[in-house]
Every structure is written in C-alpha cells, then in structure tokens.
Enzyme design. Sequence first.
Site, mmCIF file in Angstrom:
data_model
loop_
_atom_site.group_PDB
_atom_site.id
_atom_site.type_symbol
_atom_site.label_atom_id
_atom_site.label_comp_id
_atom_site.label_asym_id
_atom_site.label_seq_id
_atom_site.Cartn_x
_atom_site.Cartn_y
_atom_site.Cartn_z
ATOM 1 N N TYR A 49 -11.787 4.925 13.849
ATOM 2 C CA TYR A 49 -10.734 5.264 12.873
ATOM 3 C C TYR A 49 -10.608 6.790 12.788
ATOM 4 C CZ TYR A 49 -8.295 5.438 8.327
ATOM 5 O OH TYR A 49 -7.401 5.694 7.308
ATOM 6 N N ALA A 59 -11.498 9.038 14.968
ATOM 7 C CA ALA A 59 -10.942 9.592 16.219
ATOM 8 C C ALA A 59 -9.426 9.439 16.254
ATOM 9 C CB ALA A 59 -11.576 8.891 17.416
ATOM 10 N N ALA A 115 4.807 2.214 -1.357
ATOM 11 C CA ALA A 115 5.100 3.272 -2.343
ATOM 12 C C ALA A 115 6.141 4.243 -1.777
ATOM 13 C CB ALA A 115 3.824 4.019 -2.709
ATOM 14 N N CYS A 161 7.560 -7.064 12.601
ATOM 15 C CA CYS A 161 7.294 -6.475 13.924
ATOM 16 C C CYS A 161 5.866 -5.961 13.970
ATOM 17 C CB CYS A 161 8.278 -5.318 14.143
ATOM 18 S SG CYS A 161 7.941 -4.328 15.616
ATOM 19 N N GLY A 209 0.803 -1.224 0.000
ATOM 20 C CA GLY A 209 0.000 0.000 0.000
ATOM 21 C C GLY A 209 0.839 1.278 0.000
#
Length: 262
Positions: free
Chosen positions: A152, A154, A20, A63, A16
């Site tokens: 999301y 918030a 990039a 991780c 995603g």
Amino acid sequence: MALMGRVALVTGGAQGIGRAAVEALMRSAAKVSVVDVNQDCGDACKSELDAEFGGGSCAFIQCDVTDGDALRADAFQKTADMFGRLDIVINNAGINNEKNWEKTIGVNLTSVIKGTYLGLEHMSREYGKQGGTIINVSSMAAFMHSPHQPVYTATKHGVIGFTRAMADASVLGNYGVRINVLCPAFVDTPLLHSVEEEDNMGKFVKFKEDFKRTMDKFGVLQPSLIADGMMRLITDAALNGAVMKITCSKGIHFHTYEPMSA
Ligand SMILES: NC(=O)C1=CN([C@@H]2O[C@H](COP(=O)(O)OP(=O)(O)OC[C@H]3O[C@@H](n4cnc5c(N)ncnc54)[C@H](O)[C@@H]3O)[C@@H](O)[C@H]2O)C=CC1
Ligand SMILES: CCCCCC(=O)/C=C/[C@H]1[C@H](O)CC(=O)[C@@H]1CCCCCCC(=O)O
C-alpha cells in the site's frame, strides 16, 4: 454555484472519501459520474443523491477500474456521452490488501495511471479538448512509511511521483489540465476497518494493535475535510503539481520540495 455546467468523474465514489467528494461537487452544482465496482453501494448512493439533489445531476456507473477496457468505454466515454463533456477527474478508488498485493498495485497505482491518461484524452488540448483538472489520491503513508502496509505504501509513493511528473508534462505540453495529488492521514471510512482482517492484511495482521496505536496517536479525520481539500485543488487555478497533505495536527497544507538539483 462555482462549478455550474462542469462535469466530474469520481472513481470509488460510492462510499467513504469518494462519496464525500461527490457530494461536495454536487453542492457546487457540478454533474457527477460515480464510478465504483460495488453495485449495491452505487445504487444506494445514486438513490440518496437523487433524493437530495434531484435526478439528472449524477450517474452511477458500475466499473472495476482495473478493467482497462471498461474504464475507457463504460466509465470515461459513457460519462462524456451522457453529460456532453468532462472537466474534473478524481482517481480515488483504492484498496488495502497486503495478501493480494498485486491487486493493490493494480487498483492503487496502475488504475490511477490509466485514469490520468484517459482524463487527458477527454480534457487535454493535445486532443483538441477544453482543459480541466485531475486529482490523484495518495496517502500520508507516502511520507510516513508503514510497516503494516508495505505494498500500500509503495503504491502511494508511486502515485505522487507519477502525478508530479505528469503535472510537469502538462505544462511542457500545454495540455491545459492541472494535475495534483492529495495525501490524507487516517480517515474514518470502511477502508480503515480493513486493518482488522487477515484477508486484507495477510501476515501483517499481527501488527494490527500497533497500527491502531498509530491511529490513536495521530487521530482520525472526517471524509468531509478531505472533500474540502479536493474542492480547493479543483477551484484554485494556480495549483498544478501540488502535493496536498491533510492531517489532524496541521489540517489542509502542502508538502514542499527542495528545488531539483543533481
Ligand atoms: N481511509 C483512510 O484512512 C485513507 C484513505 N486513503 C485513500 O483514499 C482513497 C479512498 O479510500 P476510502 O474512501 O477510505 O476507502 P473506502 O473503502 O471507504 O472506499 C473506496 C471505494 O472504492 C471502491 N473500489 C475499490 N476497488 C475498486 C475497483 N477496483 N474499481 C472501482 N471501485 C473500487 C470501493 O467499492 C469503495 O466504494 C483510497 O485511494 C485510499 O487509499 C488515503 C489515506 C487515508
Ligand atoms: C487501512 C488503510 C488506511 C490507510 C490510511 C493511511 O493511508 C494510513 C497511513 C498511515 C500509515 O499506516 C502509517 C502512518 O503513519 C500513516 C498515517 C500518518 C498520519 C500522520 C499524521 C501526522 C500529523 O498529524 O502530523
């Protein structure tokens, strides 16, 4: 070749927007540590980058950014040990999960705060380091609140407030680290497709048609444009505390605020 000899760490860098950004950094000759929870995606990403740029310029570190100890020891410390320094941190990893909303706060906000503090430990003059730059990834959801994604939304508001406060702290404390925030509108990545799934949206999945109508209305950006915005935040030494927005209608631009007053 602007970033020759510089070292970057990108969380959520295996796919995603993060991926990039990793490619843009490597095209500018930076060395990059790709930190991601997804082992398979990270391994594939590393193989592809080695094939394109040659070995030795990037590392993949598996991780989970919500594991504070691993983020410190496996991600940040290993990157600094491997490449000898750290100059650029992009706190990009994010999820869209309204069902497990506490996890969304953990990944999207708490881990951005931890990533910023760890970035400062490795780059700030306070710690005797040489300076650097940090980008925290928010969203246009911080400006156009979303009934489909309340938590999301918030978290993305929180990322902006935290980043602007830290940018001012950096100036007051003479950290030598520029800290900026990036707010993309809809971007064509796997995350965007998660709005179809009840596992991600919980009870808000019933609004998915409305969400898709919003997407059709505003359009969907390509990740490469978001990477262009990141490169500007990295290379423009005048930017600190900037809130960069990227939308289909206006492209790369900045949010402006009223001066602070009571
Ligand atoms: N795609 C979009 O429309 C928009 C995305 N954003 C933000 O951009 C950032 C990147 O999103 P996308 O590239 O779209 O998502 P994506 O889902 O395509 O990629 C996110 C990457 O983060 C990794 N990740 C997720 N949780 C993690 C964790 N706990 N530890 C380490 N890595 C983890 C994933 O494995 C994945 O590789 C996120 O912060 C997102 O909220 C902001 C605005 C719009
Ligand atoms: C599934 C996660 C994808 C998250 C993408 C995102 O952050 C979306 C934010 C939208 C929110 O859901 C409601 C919105 O209106 C946000 C997008 C707004 C785009 C505005 C573009 C305006 C313009 O082009 O002028």
